[in-house]
Each structure stands twice: as C-alpha cells, then as structure tokens.
Design a protein around this motif. Structure first.
Motif, PDB file in Angstrom:
ATOM      1  N   ASN A  61      52.571  42.499  28.394  1.00  0.00           N
ATOM      2  CA  ASN A  61      52.736  41.812  29.674  1.00  0.00           C
ATOM      3  C   ASN A  61      53.862  40.783  29.690  1.00  0.00           C
ATOM      4  O   ASN A  61      54.401  40.482  30.751  1.00  0.00           O
ATOM      5  CB  ASN A  61      51.421  41.135  30.068  1.00  0.00           C
ATOM      6  CG  ASN A  61      50.342  42.139  30.424  1.00  0.00           C
ATOM      7  OD1 ASN A  61      50.391  42.782  31.461  1.00  0.00           O
ATOM      8  ND2 ASN A  61      49.368  42.307  29.540  1.00  0.00           N
ATOM      9  N   ARG A  71      45.889  37.041  27.903  1.00  0.00           N
ATOM     10  CA  ARG A  71      44.889  37.163  28.973  1.00  0.00           C
ATOM     11  C   ARG A  71      43.491  37.370  28.425  1.00  0.00           C
ATOM     12  O   ARG A  71      42.499  37.168  29.118  1.00  0.00           O
ATOM     13  CB  ARG A  71      45.235  38.334  29.887  1.00  0.00           C
ATOM     14  CG  ARG A  71      46.398  38.057  30.840  1.00  0.00           C
ATOM     15  CD  ARG A  71      47.708  38.261  30.146  1.00  0.00           C
ATOM     16  NE  ARG A  71      48.830  38.234  31.079  1.00  0.00           N
ATOM     17  CZ  ARG A  71      50.062  37.940  30.719  1.00  0.00           C
ATOM     18  NH1 ARG A  71      50.340  37.610  29.468  1.00  0.00           N
ATOM     19  NH2 ARG A  71      51.039  37.967  31.599  1.00  0.00           N
ATOM     20  N   ASP A 125      44.107  43.115  43.438  1.00  0.00           N
ATOM     21  CA  ASP A 125      44.870  44.355  43.395  1.00  0.00           C
ATOM     22  C   ASP A 125      43.999  45.504  43.888  1.00  0.00           C
ATOM     23  O   ASP A 125      42.898  45.720  43.391  1.00  0.00           O
ATOM     24  CB  ASP A 125      45.330  44.626  41.959  1.00  0.00           C
ATOM     25  CG  ASP A 125      46.246  45.823  41.876  1.00  0.00           C
ATOM     26  OD1 ASP A 125      45.731  46.965  41.860  1.00  0.00           O
ATOM     27  OD2 ASP A 125      47.470  45.640  41.795  1.00  0.00           O
ATOM     28  N   VAL A 132      45.181  39.208  40.574  1.00  0.00           N
ATOM     29  CA  VAL A 132      46.506  39.139  39.945  1.00  0.00           C
ATOM     30  C   VAL A 132      47.352  38.040  40.578  1.00  0.00           C
ATOM     31  O   VAL A 132      47.149  37.657  41.725  1.00  0.00           O
ATOM     32  CB  VAL A 132      47.241  40.494  40.046  1.00  0.00           C
ATOM     33  CG1 VAL A 132      46.502  41.574  39.276  1.00  0.00           C
ATOM     34  CG2 VAL A 132      47.398  40.913  41.510  1.00  0.00           C
ATOM     35  N   VAL A 166      45.338  41.375  34.178  1.00  0.00           N
ATOM     36  CA  VAL A 166      45.586  42.351  35.238  1.00  0.00           C
ATOM     37  C   VAL A 166      44.809  43.637  34.984  1.00  0.00           C
ATOM     38  O   VAL A 166      45.056  44.657  35.610  1.00  0.00           O
ATOM     39  CB  VAL A 166      47.100  42.657  35.369  1.00  0.00           C
ATOM     40  CG1 VAL A 166      47.861  41.416  35.820  1.00  0.00           C
ATOM     41  CG2 VAL A 166      47.668  43.177  34.054  1.00  0.00           C
TER      42      VAL A 166
END
Length: 207
Positions: A61, A71, A125, A132, A166
């Motif tokens: 990412n 994350r 999303d 996100v 995400v």
C-alpha cells in the motif's frame, strides 16, 4: 445469508474450515468481523508476533516498509499484550507472556473515523465494503486516529495524509501461520449450501 447470523453458521459447521467454533470465540482466541463483501477471521492462537503482516501491508500500500502506517498491527501489542497489567506480551509475567494480539480495522457499521473527519475524506468503498481514505481530500489532521477506539488510522508523515485498512487481504496472503483470513461471503454461502442448511431452487438474474 440474511437472518442466519454468525451463530447459525458456527452451529451448522459452515465456518469450521476457517477454525471458527463457538468454543474458540468464547475463549477469545478467534475474532470475527464482517464487511458487506468479506468476513475477517483472526486467530490469536496462530499469531507468532513475526510482524510479516505489517511489512507486507505497507509494501503493497505504501511501497515501503513502515510499522507506523501498517493497517494491520502486531507491534502495538507486542510488548504489553492487550494492555499493561494483563500479563500478556513480551513484558508480561506468568502464563500470559508472549501471547500476541493481532489488531486490525473493524470496518465499523458506524465508523467514528468517518464521522469525525472534518473534510469527509473517509467513505465506504462499494466494492469491498471497507472504509477508505481519499488521499486527495485528507488534510492529515489526525482526527480519524483520535476518534477510533483502536487507534487504527494513522497519519503518514511522508505523504501528510491518513492511512487505514482497505481490505486488500495482503496480510492474510502473507501470514506464514494462517492467523488472518479474508473470506468471501460467496465462499461461506457455498459452505452453507453444501452442508444442507440452505438449498438453491431457482436462480433469477435480472437484466
């Protein structure tokens, strides 16, 4: 799947292949979080604290290894476990020592990070169901991180914008111990059908 619930899936044995049982959940070993498209299963008993998930997450990412912007995180609990005085982590005492607790975004139904963002840079999303961050709108104020009970969003000081999960699943793909699973709802539905709990009679597709 509506109305069935996770409890019904466990009783029916549909989640057994991912290590989910009522006993494992009751013991706090396995945690389940669901999004509109995925079920995220984390098994603390399989986590060795290697932090490969953090490394692979940020490589994908961010294009670099960064524990700060990962994350999914093990390092937060590496030393103390779930918190000081719990007897967990490398500084713990007794039977709880070196029991690592994996932390990840809970993809909340009513996300505090999104609610407290002053510029509305966080949204859901449609494809993944993940909350996100829009890097173009984010001002890097850190309100999302402060609002999150688990402190999961982090401001990337190199880009000046916030980052969060995400639901790409890279951490699960690269975990050497299988401590993380991103399971498609379609896979779970097929398990339910195969177990005989649900049968398909007619499939109707609308143009």
């Amino acid at each position: 799947m509506a109305g069935c619930g996770v409890g019904g899936l466990i009783v029916g044995g549909a989640l057994a292949s991912w290590g989910v049982t009522s006993q494992s959940i009751a013991a706090g070993r396995v945690e389940i979080r669901s999004t509109p498209t995925k079920m995220i299963v984390t098994d603390r008993a399989r986590c060795s604290g290697c932090q490969r998930c953090e490394m692979m997450c940020t490589l994908k990412n961010d294009g670099r290894v960064s524990r700060h912007t990962a994350r999914v995180r093990v390092g937060d609990n590496y030393n103390w476990g779930a918190g000081p005085g719990t007897g967990e982590g490398t500084f713990g005492e007794g039977d709880g020592a070196c029991e690592f607790t994996l932390e990840h975004c809970k993809q909340c139904d009513d996300p505090a990070c999104m609610n407290y963002c002053p510029v509305h840079a966080i949204s859901c999303d449609e494809n993944t169901g993940a909350r996100v961050v829009d890097g173009g709108a984010c001002i890097g104020c850190g309100m999302c991180s402060q609002a999150c009970p688990w402190n999961m969003p982090r401001v990337d000081y190199e880009t000046g914008t916030s980052t969060k999960c995400v639901a790409c699943g890279r951490c699960a793909e690269q975990c050497p111990n299988g401590a993380i699973e991103f399971v498609d709802w379609e896979d779970i539905a097929q398990k339910v059908i195969d177990s005989g709990a649900v049968r398909t009679v007619t499939l109707v597709r609308h143009a």
